[in-house]
Write a protein that holds these residues in place. Structure first.
Motif, PDB file in Angstrom:
ATOM      1  N   SER A  87       0.639  -1.238   0.063  1.00 59.02           N
ATOM      2  CA  SER A  87      -0.187   0.185   0.017  1.00 59.02           C
ATOM      3  C   SER A  87       0.832   1.297  -0.028  1.00 59.02           C
ATOM      4  N   ASP A  88       1.737   1.309   0.841  1.00 57.10           N
ATOM      5  CA  ASP A  88       2.641   2.379   0.750  1.00 57.10           C
ATOM      6  C   ASP A  88       3.368   2.575  -0.473  1.00 57.10           C
ATOM      7  N   ARG A 142       0.829   4.265  -2.609  1.00 57.66           N
ATOM      8  CA  ARG A 142       0.619   5.302  -2.515  1.00 57.66           C
ATOM      9  C   ARG A 142       1.909   6.172  -3.192  1.00 57.66           C
ATOM     10  N   HIS A 143       2.842   6.000  -3.132  1.00 57.15           N
ATOM     11  CA  HIS A 143       4.204   6.918  -3.551  1.00 57.15           C
ATOM     12  C   HIS A 143       3.877   6.754  -4.965  1.00 57.15           C
ATOM     13  N   GLY A 202       1.101   7.082  -6.766  1.00 57.59           N
ATOM     14  CA  GLY A 202      -0.071   7.837  -7.320  1.00 57.59           C
ATOM     15  C   GLY A 202      -1.221   7.256  -6.413  1.00 57.59           C
ATOM     16  N   THR A 203      -2.348   7.732  -6.907  1.00 60.20           N
ATOM     17  CA  THR A 203      -3.635   7.094  -6.224  1.00 60.20           C
ATOM     18  C   THR A 203      -4.015   5.820  -6.899  1.00 60.20           C
ATOM     19  N   TYR A 204      -4.812   5.254  -6.054  1.00 61.85           N
ATOM     20  CA  TYR A 204      -5.399   3.857  -6.594  1.00 61.85           C
ATOM     21  C   TYR A 204      -6.251   3.435  -5.823  1.00 61.85           C
ATOM     22  N   MET A 205      -7.566   2.748  -6.344  1.00 63.48           N
ATOM     23  CA  MET A 205      -8.663   2.375  -5.718  1.00 63.48           C
ATOM     24  C   MET A 205      -8.471   0.799  -5.356  1.00 63.48           C
ATOM     25  N   SER A 250     -11.641  -1.852   3.538  1.00 62.86           N
ATOM     26  CA  SER A 250     -10.206  -1.178   3.541  1.00 62.86           C
ATOM     27  C   SER A 250      -9.137  -2.241   3.437  1.00 62.86           C
TER      28      SER A 250
END
Length: 180
Positions: free
Chosen positions: A20-21, A24-25, A27-30, A141
């Protein structure tokens, strides 16, 4: 080397947190779901002690409505999992301490959000869908999906499966059945 690893807990949360980290680095993701190859032959026979310590994982979900999801378990025929689906459901309910609500009568709906998994990978060679569980999580989540995956892996191991399985969890059951 494998002998030294026996009886260890599967490090699902640390691995997913790193993933996840990294995402996030980038960009954005779903987050739509998760594929996990779980080496059950290395995990302990009974995880109830560990799972009781992690029973408050629902608090990590935060406030919000519950989320429908589907968990698909793929295994090799030698695992004998198709004869143990009911046992796995019972163990999931027991080992989640009421935090994961399964609906064994509702099949997982194919279609939608999660890409086919690990097709052609050595780790999943010979695996076929053996069980599909519709369930509700306190919220959707990464953390709740990981906890549900850990409970499921532990339940499958508790049902007597001692070889790797592929666990797939996706929101609303909207995932493509793994082509393994």
């Amino acid at each position: 080397m494998e002998e030294r690893l026996r009886g260890q807990w599967l490090p699902l949360l640390p691995v997913a947190t790193v993933l996840s980290d990294v995402l996030r680095h980038m960009g954005t993701y779903m987050f739509t779901g998760l594929h996990t190859v779980a080496p059950l032959q290395l995990s302990p026979d009974d995880g109830s002690g560990y799972l009781s310590q992690a029973a408050d994982w629902v608090a990590a979900a935060g406030p919000g409505p519950s989320a429908d999801c589907a968990i698909t378990i793929a295994a090799r025929e030698s695992a004998g999992l198709s004869n143990r689906e009911h046992d796995v459901n019972v163990l999931i309910l027991e080992r989640s301490f009421g935090r994961l609500d399964t609906h064994p009568g509702k099949p997982a709906a194919p279609g939608g959000g999660l890409a086919p998994s690990l097709v052609g990978e050595v780790q999943t060679e010979g695996m076929r869908n053996a069980a599909s569980i519709h369930c509700s999580l306190p919220a959707w989540s990464l953390e709740t999906a990981i906890r549900a995956t850990g409970v499921t892996a532990n339940a499958v191991r508790g049902a007597g499966v001692t070889e790797p399985v592929l666990l797939t969890i996706s929101r609303n059951g909207d995932h493509l059945q793994p082509n393994v």
